[in-house]
Design an enzyme around this catalytic site. Sequence first.
Site, PDB file in Angstrom:
ATOM      1  N   THR A   1       0.829  -1.214   0.000  1.00  0.00           N
ATOM      2  CA  THR A   1       0.000   0.000   0.000  1.00  0.00           C
ATOM      3  C   THR A   1       0.858   1.257   0.000  1.00  0.00           C
ATOM      4  O   THR A   1       0.329   2.376   0.001  1.00  0.00           O
ATOM      5  CB  THR A   1      -0.925   0.044   1.236  1.00  0.00           C
ATOM      6  OG1 THR A   1      -0.120   0.027   2.422  1.00  0.00           O
ATOM      7  CG2 THR A   1      -1.894  -1.124   1.239  1.00  0.00           C
TER       8      THR A   1
ATOM      9  N   TYR B   1       4.091   3.998  -1.151  1.00  0.00           N
ATOM     10  CA  TYR B   1       4.318   4.894  -2.292  1.00  0.00           C
ATOM     11  C   TYR B   1       4.816   4.130  -3.521  1.00  0.00           C
ATOM     12  O   TYR B   1       4.280   4.282  -4.626  1.00  0.00           O
ATOM     13  CB  TYR B   1       5.322   5.972  -1.875  1.00  0.00           C
ATOM     14  CG  TYR B   1       5.664   6.951  -2.969  1.00  0.00           C
ATOM     15  CD1 TYR B   1       4.678   7.796  -3.476  1.00  0.00           C
ATOM     16  CD2 TYR B   1       6.943   7.031  -3.481  1.00  0.00           C
ATOM     17  CE1 TYR B   1       4.983   8.704  -4.480  1.00  0.00           C
ATOM     18  CE2 TYR B   1       7.253   7.938  -4.484  1.00  0.00           C
ATOM     19  CZ  TYR B   1       6.271   8.773  -4.985  1.00  0.00           C
ATOM     20  OH  TYR B   1       6.578   9.664  -5.978  1.00  0.00           O
TER      21      TYR B   1
ATOM     22  N   LYS C   1      20.452  -1.269   4.991  1.00  0.00           N
ATOM     23  CA  LYS C   1      20.264  -2.086   3.782  1.00  0.00           C
ATOM     24  C   LYS C   1      21.375  -3.126   3.642  1.00  0.00           C
ATOM     25  O   LYS C   1      21.134  -4.254   3.181  1.00  0.00           O
ATOM     26  CB  LYS C   1      20.190  -1.188   2.540  1.00  0.00           C
ATOM     27  CG  LYS C   1      18.865  -0.439   2.442  1.00  0.00           C
ATOM     28  CD  LYS C   1      18.785   0.455   1.202  1.00  0.00           C
ATOM     29  CE  LYS C   1      17.417   1.132   1.124  1.00  0.00           C
ATOM     30  NZ  LYS C   1      17.255   1.981  -0.062  1.00  0.00           N
TER      31      LYS C   1
END
Length: 312
Positions: A12, A14, A138
């Site tokens: 849901t 961006y 990351k």
Amino acid sequence: MEKSKVLVVGGTGYLGRRIVSASLSQGHPTYVLQRPEIGLDIDKVQILLAFKKQGAHLVEGSFSDLESLVRAVKLVDVVICPMSGVHIRSHNILLQLQLVEAIKKAGNIKRFLPSEFGFDPARMGHALEPGRVTFDDKMVVRKAIQDAKIPSTYVCGAGFAGYFAGNLSQMGTLVPPKEKVLIYGDGNAKVSIVDEDDIAAYTIKTIDDPRTLNKTVYLRPPENELSQKQLVEMWENLIGKKLEHVSISEEDFLASTKGMDYAGQVGAGHFYHMFYEGALTNFEIGEEGEEASKLYPEVKYTRMNEYIKIYA
């Protein structure tokens, strides 16, 4: 060849909602994780229901319940997790470690695409504090993926057009300036700016492609590698008006970040690497990588002179 079944975690969001749409439009059986934490967020619920109408399957699962994630993962072949790593929205990169654990436990996944899409974190070891947290997190996720021997693809290398094109890369706004434009340094560092729908299309193209297995796919379509000055010139030509150009030196830019709040400093650090160093484009893609527009010329990517017209 049968198309892989795809689970999008963060569907849901961006970029996530665009990835769900791209997966559906490219004919993949598409599953979207529905998290109980959604609560009363009516916008997210309605996005999920709209996807269900389009043929997506909603599957319940929570990061606080590993077994629910394992069950969701077992339904598919590929997991894509475009969770936010942007502090002005939310920073959830390390939540993916739970997902890595679930994928490892499920044992059936052919490909995992973690949250990447911007700078290649493997090239950002020199990044400024506090913005480097995005890249460090990351890399923690990448290490977990590699340690678990999960087949993967990292899609990265783009500045999102919604954040960098229409506003002429001005900080603190998403619309173009009316009179004067701030130019970073000499304004000549090249930045790859890509429409988010194209990022999603390229991402889905990679998942069944053996050429991208355990590789980094860079989003650097050649006509969208632009300097800030080129972008501003495109805008000036479009509106038939010259803006006042105000150049800010590297030193002044860094000094201006000192009074910002934490999220502002993170974002400003990323601007610095993008527009003073050219960190999205200042390297040759080696054997460890591929470039998306070369692999998939059938994706007719949006050029920025077309993209910015809607802002005029």
